[in-house]
Design an enzyme around this catalytic site. Sequence first.
Site, PDB file in Angstrom:
ATOM      1  N   TYR A   7      -2.400  -3.079  12.399  1.00  0.00           N
ATOM      2  CA  TYR A   7      -1.973  -2.655  13.740  1.00  0.00           C
ATOM      3  C   TYR A   7      -3.164  -2.088  14.532  1.00  0.00           C
ATOM      4  CZ  TYR A   7       0.928  -0.156  17.202  1.00  0.00           C
ATOM      5  OH  TYR A   7       1.508   0.318  18.361  1.00  0.00           O
ATOM      6  N   LYS A  61      -4.793  -3.529  17.986  1.00  0.00           N
ATOM      7  CA  LYS A  61      -4.841  -2.746  19.230  1.00  0.00           C
ATOM      8  C   LYS A  61      -6.288  -2.520  19.689  1.00  0.00           C
ATOM      9  CE  LYS A  61      -0.388  -2.282  19.841  1.00  0.00           C
ATOM     10  NZ  LYS A  61       0.267  -2.947  20.978  1.00  0.00           N
TER      11      LYS A  61
HETATM   12  P1  NDP Z   1      10.083  -1.603  20.221  1.00  0.00           P
HETATM   13  O1  NDP Z   1      10.050  -2.087  18.829  1.00  0.00           O
HETATM   14  O2  NDP Z   1      11.133  -0.632  20.629  1.00  0.00           O
HETATM   15  O3  NDP Z   1      10.133  -2.823  21.246  1.00  0.00           O
HETATM   16  C1  NDP Z   1       9.323  -3.943  21.072  1.00  0.00           C
HETATM   17  C2  NDP Z   1       9.884  -5.086  21.869  1.00  0.00           C
HETATM   18  O4  NDP Z   1       9.013  -6.193  21.691  1.00  0.00           O
HETATM   19  C3  NDP Z   1      11.263  -5.517  21.398  1.00  0.00           C
HETATM   20  O5  NDP Z   1      12.071  -5.825  22.486  1.00  0.00           O
HETATM   21  C4  NDP Z   1      10.956  -6.757  20.563  1.00  0.00           C
HETATM   22  O6  NDP Z   1      11.986  -7.727  20.549  1.00  0.00           O
HETATM   23  C5  NDP Z   1       9.787  -7.333  21.320  1.00  0.00           C
HETATM   24  N1  NDP Z   1       9.024  -8.260  20.516  1.00  0.00           N
HETATM   25  C6  NDP Z   1       8.611  -8.115  19.233  1.00  0.00           C
HETATM   26  N2  NDP Z   1       7.937  -9.188  18.822  1.00  0.00           N
HETATM   27  C7  NDP Z   1       7.924 -10.058  19.862  1.00  0.00           C
HETATM   28  C8  NDP Z   1       7.394 -11.353  20.051  1.00  0.00           C
HETATM   29  N3  NDP Z   1       6.741 -11.980  19.085  1.00  0.00           N
HETATM   30  N4  NDP Z   1       7.558 -11.933  21.254  1.00  0.00           N
HETATM   31  C9  NDP Z   1       8.222 -11.329  22.242  1.00  0.00           C
HETATM   32  N5  NDP Z   1       8.761 -10.095  22.120  1.00  0.00           N
HETATM   33  C10 NDP Z   1       8.619  -9.472  20.946  1.00  0.00           C
HETATM   34  O7  NDP Z   1       8.628  -0.991  20.451  1.00  0.00           O
HETATM   35  P2  NDP Z   1       8.031   0.002  21.558  1.00  0.00           P
HETATM   36  O8  NDP Z   1       8.778  -0.075  22.810  1.00  0.00           O
HETATM   37  O9  NDP Z   1       7.804   1.299  20.904  1.00  0.00           O
HETATM   38  O10 NDP Z   1       6.582  -0.669  21.711  1.00  0.00           O
HETATM   39  C11 NDP Z   1       6.163  -1.400  22.846  1.00  0.00           C
HETATM   40  C12 NDP Z   1       4.647  -1.517  22.803  1.00  0.00           C
HETATM   41  O11 NDP Z   1       4.067  -0.219  22.808  1.00  0.00           O
HETATM   42  C13 NDP Z   1       4.122  -2.212  21.546  1.00  0.00           C
HETATM   43  O12 NDP Z   1       3.028  -3.026  21.887  1.00  0.00           O
HETATM   44  C14 NDP Z   1       3.668  -1.054  20.685  1.00  0.00           C
HETATM   45  O13 NDP Z   1       2.671  -1.438  19.783  1.00  0.00           O
HETATM   46  C15 NDP Z   1       3.154  -0.098  21.746  1.00  0.00           C
HETATM   47  N6  NDP Z   1       3.058   1.280  21.310  1.00  0.00           N
HETATM   48  C16 NDP Z   1       4.168   1.990  20.940  1.00  0.00           C
HETATM   49  C17 NDP Z   1       4.038   3.304  20.526  1.00  0.00           C
HETATM   50  C18 NDP Z   1       5.208   4.129  20.110  1.00  0.00           C
HETATM   51  O14 NDP Z   1       4.977   5.282  19.681  1.00  0.00           O
HETATM   52  N7  NDP Z   1       6.445   3.669  20.233  1.00  0.00           N
HETATM   53  C19 NDP Z   1       2.723   3.959  20.470  1.00  0.00           C
HETATM   54  C20 NDP Z   1       1.636   3.125  20.878  1.00  0.00           C
HETATM   55  C21 NDP Z   1       1.808   1.837  21.285  1.00  0.00           C
HETATM   56  P3  NDP Z   1      13.077  -7.823  19.371  1.00  0.00           P
HETATM   57  O15 NDP Z   1      14.017  -6.724  19.613  1.00  0.00           O
HETATM   58  O16 NDP Z   1      13.730  -9.139  19.542  1.00  0.00           O
HETATM   59  O17 NDP Z   1      12.314  -7.676  18.083  1.00  0.00           O
END
Ligand code: NDP
Length: 246
Positions: free
Chosen positions: A154, A158
């Site tokens: 991860y 990033k």
């Molecule tokens: P969630 O897991 O809540 O949401 C992720 C979303 O991305 C889901 O809707 C998921 O869909 C979708 N997704 C996953 N894989 C794919 C794919 N291959 N193609 C299209 N859509 C996809 O995560 P967050 O909202 O927490 O994270 C959002 C971003 O923020 C990410 O990039 C994460 O790395 C980053 N981030 C989050 C942090 C945190 O503390 N939460 C901290 C730092 C960064 P589905 O439901 O169908 O799987």
Amino acid sequence: MRLANKVAIVTGGSRGIGLAIARRFASEGAAVVVGDLDLEAARLAAAELEKLGVGAEAVKCDVAQTEDAELLASHALNRFGRIDILVNNAGITRDRLLLRMSESDWDVVIAVNLKGAFNCTKAVAKTMLRQRSGRIINIASVVGLIGNAGQANYAASKAGVIGLTKSLAREMAGRNITVNAIAPGFIETKMTEDLPESVRQAFMSRIPLGRAGTPEDVANAALFLASDESSYITGQVICVDGGMVM
Ligand code: NDP
């Protein structure tokens, strides 16, 4: 109405940080295309956005697949005629210590988090270059800046997103396209809800502002980077982390 007449694509926009960004953009007048693996969830999100009085579209898309990314961009272009903002938000984790991390744990995280951002950016680039304007916002992570035990895949993805951001910022600046990254810290979403209490507490103790972030905290930074107010900012990484990394 800071995004009136703008068209935005948000990947992974059906929940968590992506949904908060989609809502914030729509509340400022942008039409939003939600791309997500889960079409039903994306449709629900788009229906909610339409209630804010903007156009919204749901597209089934696995960002790791080049053809899906191209389809996402062409849906946006066909329905709304332009693409002003891309938020590369879709992301996953497969956390394990190195010796337990399988090749597929490594590959899938790099494919979604890093190649996904490349795929979607490439898919919108021609349109933005032709328009001579655009905003690309990559959701990275503080882990890409400081690393984290158990998250080598991860963190590498990033850190890669940050390198991608800076390179494309240089490449596209001449056409008035800005490319920036947001590095969230610890944000309350499905991604973080299953973390063991000890890991949660370890994160919390490192946050000077003393609380976890909300998806809306990240969405507010994304709105700024998408708006005209950030027109002289490119190639930057903005941490939204309560001061965890400074
Ligand atoms: P969630 O897991 O809540 O949401 C992720 C979303 O991305 C889901 O809707 C998921 O869909 C979708 N997704 C996953 N894989 C794919 C794919 N291959 N193609 C299209 N859509 C996809 O995560 P967050 O909202 O927490 O994270 C959002 C971003 O923020 C990410 O990039 C994460 O790395 C980053 N981030 C989050 C942090 C945190 O503390 N939460 C901290 C730092 C960064 P589905 O439901 O169908 O799987």
